[in-house]
Design a protein around this motif. Structure first.
Motif, PDB file in Angstrom:
ATOM      1  N   THR A 127       2.345   7.595   5.504  1.00  0.00           N
ATOM      2  CA  THR A 127       0.795   7.159   6.342  1.00  0.00           C
ATOM      3  C   THR A 127       0.485   7.374   7.109  1.00  0.00           C
ATOM      4  OG1 THR A 127       0.746   5.017   5.435  1.00  0.00           O
ATOM      5  CG2 THR A 127      -0.561   6.475   4.004  1.00  0.00           C
TER       6      THR A 127
ATOM      7  N   SER B  15       1.256  -1.928   9.923  1.00  0.00           N
ATOM      8  CA  SER B  15      -0.840  -1.895  10.433  1.00  0.00           C
ATOM      9  C   SER B  15      -1.120  -1.727   8.729  1.00  0.00           C
ATOM     10  CB  SER B  15      -1.420  -1.352  11.425  1.00  0.00           C
ATOM     11  OG  SER B  15      -0.427   0.336  10.616  1.00  0.00           O
ATOM     12  N   ASN B  16      -0.334  -0.849   7.943  1.00  0.00           N
ATOM     13  CA  ASN B  16      -1.220  -0.667   6.160  1.00  0.00           C
ATOM     14  C   ASN B  16      -1.050  -2.072   5.488  1.00  0.00           C
ATOM     15  OD1 ASN B  16       2.062  -0.843   6.131  1.00  0.00           O
ATOM     16  ND2 ASN B  16       1.886   0.848   5.073  1.00  0.00           N
TER      17      ASN B  16
ATOM     18  N   ILE C  18       0.862   4.503  10.798  1.00  0.00           N
ATOM     19  CA  ILE C  18       1.101   3.281  11.194  1.00  0.00           C
ATOM     20  C   ILE C  18       0.439   3.099  12.595  1.00  0.00           C
ATOM     21  CG2 ILE C  18       2.208   1.040  11.530  1.00  0.00           C
ATOM     22  CD1 ILE C  18       2.683   2.181   8.237  1.00  0.00           C
TER      23      ILE C  18
ATOM     24  N   TYR D 223       4.281   7.778  12.098  1.00  0.00           N
ATOM     25  CA  TYR D 223       4.821   7.683  10.817  1.00  0.00           C
ATOM     26  C   TYR D 223       6.854   7.222  10.822  1.00  0.00           C
ATOM     27  CZ  TYR D 223       1.055  11.153   9.605  1.00  0.00           C
ATOM     28  OH  TYR D 223      -0.579  11.436   8.831  1.00  0.00           O
TER      29      TYR D 223
ATOM     30  N   SER E  11       0.642  -1.179   0.076  1.00  0.00           N
ATOM     31  CA  SER E  11       0.268   0.014  -0.062  1.00  0.00           C
ATOM     32  C   SER E  11       0.771   1.188   0.135  1.00  0.00           C
ATOM     33  CB  SER E  11      -0.960  -0.214   0.983  1.00  0.00           C
ATOM     34  OG  SER E  11      -0.226  -0.259   2.360  1.00  0.00           O
ATOM     35  N   ALA E  12       0.792   2.722   0.800  1.00  0.00           N
ATOM     36  CA  ALA E  12       1.267   3.047   1.288  1.00  0.00           C
ATOM     37  C   ALA E  12       3.103   3.454   0.839  1.00  0.00           C
ATOM     38  CB  ALA E  12       0.937   4.454   2.187  1.00  0.00           C
TER      39      ALA E  12
ATOM     40  N   SER F 209       7.226   6.489   7.570  1.00  0.00           N
ATOM     41  CA  SER F 209       5.386   5.816   6.501  1.00  0.00           C
ATOM     42  C   SER F 209       5.327   7.568   5.889  1.00  0.00           C
ATOM     43  CB  SER F 209       4.813   4.810   6.778  1.00  0.00           C
ATOM     44  OG  SER F 209       3.549   4.361   6.689  1.00  0.00           O
TER      45      SER F 209
END
Length: 185
Positions: free
Chosen positions: A158, A133-134, A160, A113, A18-19, A156
Motif C-alpha cells: 500500500t 505512515s501506515n 506510504i 511503495y 496493517s498492510a 509496501s
C-alpha cells in the motif's frame, strides 16, 4: 487475502500493524528489490564555510524534513562536523536538546511503495523507532554512534506518504540520505 508480516532482522525488529511491508537492512538487497531509485542527499544546502544550520522545515526535491512540537529542530551539518568521525556526506541531525524524544518527520511529495534511509544516532545510548505512515514500526536493536550509519529500506503493498524516525534518551538522530524507489516486479 491480505496477510500481515512479522519480520525479524539481525539489526532490528519490525512488526506490521496493517498492510504487508518487507524490510531491508542492507542496501544490496534493497537495490535488488527496487528500481528507478532517486537519492535525496543534503550536500550543497549549507552556505560556503558554514558547518551547520537550523532549517526547519527543510524541503529537498519535494520531500519535507521537519521536527514536530517540542522535538529538537532539524539541523543540516557538514560531513566533517564531528571530525574525526566523519560522515560520507552532509547530513541531517536533531539540533539542541529537549526533555523528550527527538523526532524527524519525513513527508514524501507523493505516496511511494518503496523508500530507504541511511540513518544513525550520535551516542548510541537511546532507543529508536522508525514508523511508516501506515503504522508499521521498525525498532533497530543495534544503535550506531557518531560517524556510522545503518540502513533501513522497505517495500509496501500500500502507498506510504511518509515516516517518522524517533530517538529516545540522551541521544540525537542522524539521516545521511533518503532513497525513493519503485518495487521491482
Amino acid at each position: 487475502m491480505k496477510v500481515g508480516v512479522l519480520v525479524f532482522c539481525a539489526v532490528g525488529t519490525a512488526a506490521a500493524q496493517s498492510a504487508p511491508v518487507t524490510v531491508f537492512t542492507g542496501l544490496e538487497t534493497y537495490s535488488a528489490a527496487t528500481t528507478n531509485t532517486t537519492i535525496i542527499g543534503f550536500n550543497g544546502i549549507l552556505p560556503a564555510g558554514t558547518k551547520f544550520e537550523n532549517i526547519n522545515p527543510l524541503v529537498v526535491s519535494g520531500v519535507t524534513f521537519s521536527s514536530p512540537g517540542t522535538s529538537p529542530p532539524v539541523d543540516v551539518a557538514a560531513a566533517d562536523y564531528y571530525t574525526p568521525r566523519d560522515y560520507p556526506s552532509d547530513f541531517l541531525v536533531s539540533g539542541g536538546s529537549s526533555s523528550g524524544p527527538a523526532s524527524l518527520n519525513i513527508t514524501f511529495s507523493s505516496p511511494t511503495y518503496a523508500a530507504a534511509l541511511d540513518y544513525g544516532q550520535l551516542t548510541g545510548h537511546g532507543t529508536s523507532t522508525i514508523t511508516l505512515s501506515n503504522g508499521f514500526t521498525f525498532s533497530p536493536t543495534t544503535p550506531t554512534t557518531t560517524g556510522a550509519t545503518a540502513f533501513f529500506g522497505f517495500t509496501s503493498l500500500t502507498p506510504i506518504t511518509g515516516l517518522s524516525y524517533t530517538v529516545a534518551g540522551e541521544d540525537a538522530w542522524v539521516v545521511v540520505d533518503v532513497r525513493l524507489s519503485v518495487p521491482a516486479s
